[in-house]
Scaffold this motif. Structure first.
Motif, mmCIF file in Angstrom:
data_model
loop_
_atom_site.group_PDB
_atom_site.id
_atom_site.type_symbol
_atom_site.label_atom_id
_atom_site.label_comp_id
_atom_site.label_asym_id
_atom_site.label_seq_id
_atom_site.Cartn_x
_atom_site.Cartn_y
_atom_site.Cartn_z
ATOM 1 N N GLU A 1 50.438 56.469 -16.042
ATOM 2 C CA GLU A 1 50.205 56.586 -17.468
ATOM 3 C C GLU A 1 49.855 58.013 -17.861
ATOM 4 O OE1 GLU A 1 47.210 53.616 -18.497
ATOM 5 O OE2 GLU A 1 47.763 52.552 -16.660
ATOM 6 N N ILE A 2 50.191 58.363 -19.103
ATOM 7 C CA ILE A 2 49.743 59.605 -19.700
ATOM 8 C C ILE A 2 48.688 59.262 -20.745
ATOM 9 C CG2 ILE A 2 51.523 59.642 -21.503
ATOM 10 C CD1 ILE A 2 51.584 62.695 -21.224
ATOM 11 N N GLU A 3 47.676 60.058 -20.857
ATOM 12 C CA GLU A 3 46.616 59.807 -21.821
ATOM 13 C C GLU A 3 47.157 59.940 -23.248
ATOM 14 O OE1 GLU A 3 41.917 60.765 -21.559
ATOM 15 O OE2 GLU A 3 43.231 62.522 -21.649
ATOM 16 N N PRO B 1 48.932 67.650 -19.219
ATOM 17 C CA PRO B 1 48.693 66.214 -19.353
ATOM 18 C C PRO B 1 47.635 65.697 -18.392
ATOM 19 C CG PRO B 1 50.706 66.614 -18.126
ATOM 20 C CD PRO B 1 50.242 67.949 -18.614
ATOM 21 N N ARG B 2 46.942 64.665 -18.851
ATOM 22 C CA ARG B 2 46.070 63.885 -17.967
ATOM 23 C C ARG B 2 46.748 62.544 -17.702
ATOM 24 N NH1 ARG B 2 40.456 63.814 -17.625
ATOM 25 N NH2 ARG B 2 40.352 61.887 -18.857
ATOM 26 N N VAL B 3 46.679 62.129 -16.452
ATOM 27 C CA VAL B 3 47.389 60.927 -16.039
ATOM 28 C C VAL B 3 46.455 59.976 -15.310
ATOM 29 C CG1 VAL B 3 49.578 62.163 -15.857
ATOM 30 C CG2 VAL B 3 48.137 61.894 -13.820
ATOM 31 N N ARG B 4 46.922 58.757 -15.170
ATOM 32 C CA ARG B 4 46.209 57.750 -14.389
ATOM 33 C C ARG B 4 47.230 56.915 -13.632
ATOM 34 N NH1 ARG B 4 42.279 53.501 -17.330
ATOM 35 N NH2 ARG B 4 44.240 52.941 -18.384
ATOM 36 N N VAL B 5 46.926 56.650 -12.384
ATOM 37 C CA VAL B 5 47.738 55.753 -11.557
ATOM 38 C C VAL B 5 46.969 54.449 -11.390
ATOM 39 C CG1 VAL B 5 48.833 55.411 -9.319
ATOM 40 C CG2 VAL B 5 48.752 57.696 -10.328
ATOM 41 N N ARG B 6 47.617 53.346 -11.743
ATOM 42 C CA ARG B 6 47.001 52.025 -11.554
ATOM 43 C C ARG B 6 47.915 51.206 -10.657
ATOM 44 N NH1 ARG B 6 44.049 49.336 -16.581
ATOM 45 N NH2 ARG B 6 46.144 48.666 -17.185
ATOM 46 N N LEU B 7 47.501 51.069 -9.417
ATOM 47 C CA LEU B 7 48.276 50.343 -8.417
ATOM 48 C C LEU B 7 47.528 49.063 -8.083
ATOM 49 C CD1 LEU B 7 50.501 49.985 -6.321
ATOM 50 C CD2 LEU B 7 49.299 51.588 -4.837
ATOM 51 N N ARG B 8 48.080 47.929 -8.526
ATOM 52 C CA ARG B 8 47.408 46.652 -8.345
ATOM 53 C C ARG B 8 48.367 45.614 -7.756
ATOM 54 N NH1 ARG B 8 43.901 45.973 -13.983
ATOM 55 N NH2 ARG B 8 42.683 47.912 -13.763
ATOM 56 N N PRO B 9 48.691 45.753 -6.479
ATOM 57 C CA PRO B 9 49.531 44.719 -5.845
ATOM 58 C C PRO B 9 48.742 43.430 -5.689
ATOM 59 C CG PRO B 9 48.731 46.261 -4.200
ATOM 60 C CD PRO B 9 48.281 46.795 -5.521
ATOM 61 N N ARG B 10 49.462 42.340 -5.652
ATOM 62 C CA ARG B 10 48.819 41.042 -5.465
ATOM 63 C C ARG B 10 49.634 40.237 -4.458
ATOM 64 N NH1 ARG B 10 45.400 43.585 -7.311
ATOM 65 N NH2 ARG B 10 44.111 43.206 -9.161
ATOM 66 N N GLY B 11 48.984 39.307 -3.787
ATOM 67 C CA GLY B 11 49.634 38.459 -2.803
ATOM 68 C C GLY B 11 49.596 37.002 -3.215
ATOM 69 N N VAL C 1 56.291 62.395 -9.789
ATOM 70 C CA VAL C 1 55.697 62.668 -11.099
ATOM 71 C C VAL C 1 55.509 64.167 -11.270
ATOM 72 C CG1 VAL C 1 53.820 62.058 -12.687
ATOM 73 C CG2 VAL C 1 54.392 60.523 -10.783
ATOM 74 N N CYS C 2 55.899 64.668 -12.441
ATOM 75 C CA CYS C 2 55.654 66.086 -12.723
ATOM 76 C C CYS C 2 55.358 66.263 -14.211
ATOM 77 C CB CYS C 2 56.843 66.959 -12.316
ATOM 78 S SG CYS C 2 58.310 66.707 -13.324
ATOM 79 N N ALA C 3 54.675 67.362 -14.549
ATOM 80 C CA ALA C 3 54.409 67.700 -15.942
ATOM 81 C C ALA C 3 55.625 68.408 -16.521
ATOM 82 C CB ALA C 3 53.179 68.591 -16.034
ATOM 83 N N LEU C 4 56.029 68.001 -17.709
ATOM 84 C CA LEU C 4 57.144 68.652 -18.403
ATOM 85 C C LEU C 4 56.646 69.712 -19.366
ATOM 86 C CD1 LEU C 4 59.517 65.670 -19.288
ATOM 87 C CD2 LEU C 4 59.792 67.346 -17.456
ATOM 88 N N SER D 1 43.817 65.591 -14.446
ATOM 89 C CA SER D 1 44.819 66.541 -14.930
ATOM 90 C C SER D 1 45.937 66.678 -13.910
ATOM 91 C CB SER D 1 44.185 67.909 -15.183
ATOM 92 O OG SER D 1 43.245 67.821 -16.236
ATOM 93 N N LEU D 2 47.164 66.637 -14.403
ATOM 94 C CA LEU D 2 48.330 66.766 -13.523
ATOM 95 C C LEU D 2 48.666 68.244 -13.388
ATOM 96 C CD1 LEU D 2 50.519 65.286 -11.916
ATOM 97 C CD2 LEU D 2 51.890 65.219 -13.996
#
Length: 598
Positions: A60-62, A122-132, A115-118, A175-176
């Motif tokens: 995500e981007i803020e 930018p400030r970013v967030r990674v949300r990785l939520r795998p489920r089983g 992922v790269c800044a264009l 910050s990216l």
């Protein structure tokens, strides 16, 4: 900020795994280690409060305000750009590696996200939520210096990254400052730096897909649409076995709150035949060769007996259907079903689809292994079944669960099996076998013409002796049963247009089924109509409808199973191979020839 689940999705994959990515670069669906496995990311069918959610992988981007998304031309590499209101922007590149390495296909169960800044900071967030266990289990997480390891039911899943691991683990905004790479796959240590590996995988994957695309024999018109459809069909091939799945998802309703929620992550012999035929029309025969390996196993195992309409990608016969009541469904529209009861059905068109799927291999000199006389003998056993059941009631190609009839489409495919076997017998100089199969084909044809025609409706009906209309009879011209200029076929097209069509869209049938009357149009039926119109000489009308169906695709050029004629919204499992086949067939049928510009 959350958003409703939708089918504005892109497909990435490598013929071993796949994932669906939404317009904001959130992976909302991914099954590992195979297409029909327990999903690692299942938010697509359990996020009534909106996306992102548990069972998803978002970057995500803020203060997001808009996004852009496109495939790299001629590839399965997806590029998403996210913009905020402060002049900041990032780009996310998503793909699954696929290329040739050491003389074989390299297709690891690995997702790569770069992922790269264009612009801006930018400030970013990674949300990785795998489920089983279909979302029931939150996996324990172990943290390393450059990775996170999730203890999943099917085996450990490792995220290797050059992002700060603590930020990923804690879902912290940061910050990216420099490009980031995230590789999600088996719990294995990389031999080189993550950035170097990701960059190399992207370059080689792009080269593979562009080389594959370059080999296609494209029509002059609508090339972008055909290329995207062809790549999508290729991604539905489970290359290890040769099976071709009907779609990547389960339980996307065919219409809102309709309960028509089914699991399509299996190989239907009917659907697979149409996929092979569409790709063959573009001179892509490798998929057919892979599929024939799988089909050969199905036929050998049947030993001249019953063949199921579908199997698992690993040739599994049992796919018991069950409901998962803890999942709330796509946009809250339960039920979510796993498995498909259709594996228990009697669908007699399957024998024709087997023979049709294999018949080209007896004539095509390009194949590494062309079919021989022993293959013909094996296929004749399938033909014997087609002949034995051609006049027996079944569930039909639409898999009706509470009604059995002698469906015209099933008898039609039994005719096709006998017809093609007669032609193959001629190929081997087997005069007696040719005569036998031709006699049988003629007998089935005579019965369909006599009992399939409804004087009341002035059209071929959905069942022998019946009067209800069904779009599947349009296949009569496509499989060569009837000359498209035959007055009965033209009358059938007219009757179907009057009864089943809503503008460019077309429903499957008019009679109520187990769940009432169909509400949405079935996309492949619209493409069958296009083909029929073109064959009978109404090419301008066919082109108009074809353009409307292209406009019905999502922004990335993909189609699901159904379209709501009232608002153009996509419904049903996604992406649907049947629908993507229609794009290719329509373009090949309607395109101006190359010699008009050369």
């Amino acid at each position: 900020m959350t958003r409703p689940a939708s089918l504005e999705l892109g497909l990435i994959g490598n013929c071993a795994i796949s994932a669906l990515v939404d317009r904001q670069a959130c992976i909302v669906w991914c099954c590992l280690p195979r297409f029909d496995s327990d999903p690692v990311f299942h938010a697509l069918i359990d996020s009534p409060e909106g996306i992102p959610a548990d069972g998803a992988f978002s970057i995500e981007i803020e203060d997001l305000v808009r996004s852009e998304q496109a495939y790299d031309e001629g590839t399965a590499i997806l590029r998403t750009r996210l913009f905020n209101g402060h002049g900041d922007a990032i780009e996310i590149v998503d793909f699954a590696p696929r290329f040739f390495n050491r003389g074989r296909s390299f297709r690891p169960a690995l997702l790569v996200r770069r992922v790269c800044a264009l612009q801006g900071h930018p400030r970013v967030r990674v949300r990785l939520r795998p489920r089983g266990d279909w979302g029931r289990t939150v996996p324990p997480v172990a943290r390393g210096s450059h990775h996170l390891c999730y203890a999943m039911p099917h085996g450990n899943l490792r995220l290797t990254t050059d992002a700060p691991v603590i930020y990923v683990h804690d879902e912290t905004w940061f910050s990216l400052a420099e490009p980031l790479n995230l590789l999600l796959g088996p719990d294995e240590t990389l031999e080189r730096g993550v950035g170097e590996v990701a960059r190399g995988f992207e370059e080689q994957t792009a080269l593979y897909w562009r080389g594959w695309t370059r080999s296609l024999a494209l029509p002059l018109e609508w090339q972008d649409a055909v290329i995207r459809a062809a790549i999508t069909l290729k991604l539905c091939l489970y290359e290890e076995t040769g099976a071709i799945v009907a779609a990547m998802t389960t339980s996307i309703p065919e219409a809102p709150n309709s309960q028509r929620n089914w699991d399509y992550r299996y190989c239907w012999l009917r659907d697979a035949f149409f996929v092979v035929r569409a790709l063959n029309s573009l001179s892509e025969v490798a998929t057919m060769e892979e599929y024939l390996r799988w089909l050969h196993n199905v036929v050998r195992d049947a030993k001249g007996g019953h063949i199921q309409p579908l199997y698992g990608v690993g040739l599994e016969k049992q796919m018991p259907e069950r409901q998962l009541d803890h999942l709330r469904g796509y946009r809250g529209m339960a039920p979510v079903r796993v498995g498909n009861q259709a594996h228990e059905h009697v669908q007699h068109d399957v024998y024709g689809n087997v023979v049709l799927g294999a018949s080209q291999s007896f004539f095509d000199k390009r194949l590494f292994r062309g079919a021989d006389a022993s293959d013909f003998a094996l296929l004749e056993a399938v033909g014997e079944r087609a002949w034995a059941v051609h006049d027996q009631p079944d569930a039909g190609m639409w898999e009706l669960r509470t009604r059995a009839r002698v469906h015209t489409s099933s008898a039609l495919m039994s005719w096709a099996a006998c017809d093609r076997l007669a032609k193959i017998a001629t190929r081997f100089g087997l005069g007696e076998r040719h005569s036998m199969w031709r006699t049988r084909a003629d007998a089935i044809r005579e019965r369909i013409l006599r009992e399939g025609w409804s004087d009341k409706r002035k059209a071929f009906a959905e069942s022998l002796g019946g009067h209800d209309l069904d779009a599947s009879v349009l296949l009569m011209a496509e499989v060569g049963f009837l000359d498209p200029q035959d007055a009965r076929f033209i009358a059938t097209v007219d009757a179907l247009e009057a009864s089943l069509c809503d503008g460019p869209y077309m429903r499957r049938y008019e009679a109520a089924d187990d769940f009432g009357r169909p509400e949405t149009s079935f996309n492949i039926c619209a493409f069958w109509r296009i083909d029929a119109l073109a064959r009978i000489g109404r090419k301008a009308q066919a082109r108009e409808i074809f353009e409307a169906m292209l406009a019905a695709r999502n922004s990335l050029g993909l189609l699901s199973e159904d379209t709501d004629p009232r608002n153009g919204e996509l419904w049903g499992n996604f992406p649907q191979t049947y629908s993507m086949v229609g794009v290719i067939n329509g373009a090949v049928r309607l395109s101006a020839p190359w010699d008009t510009v050369i």
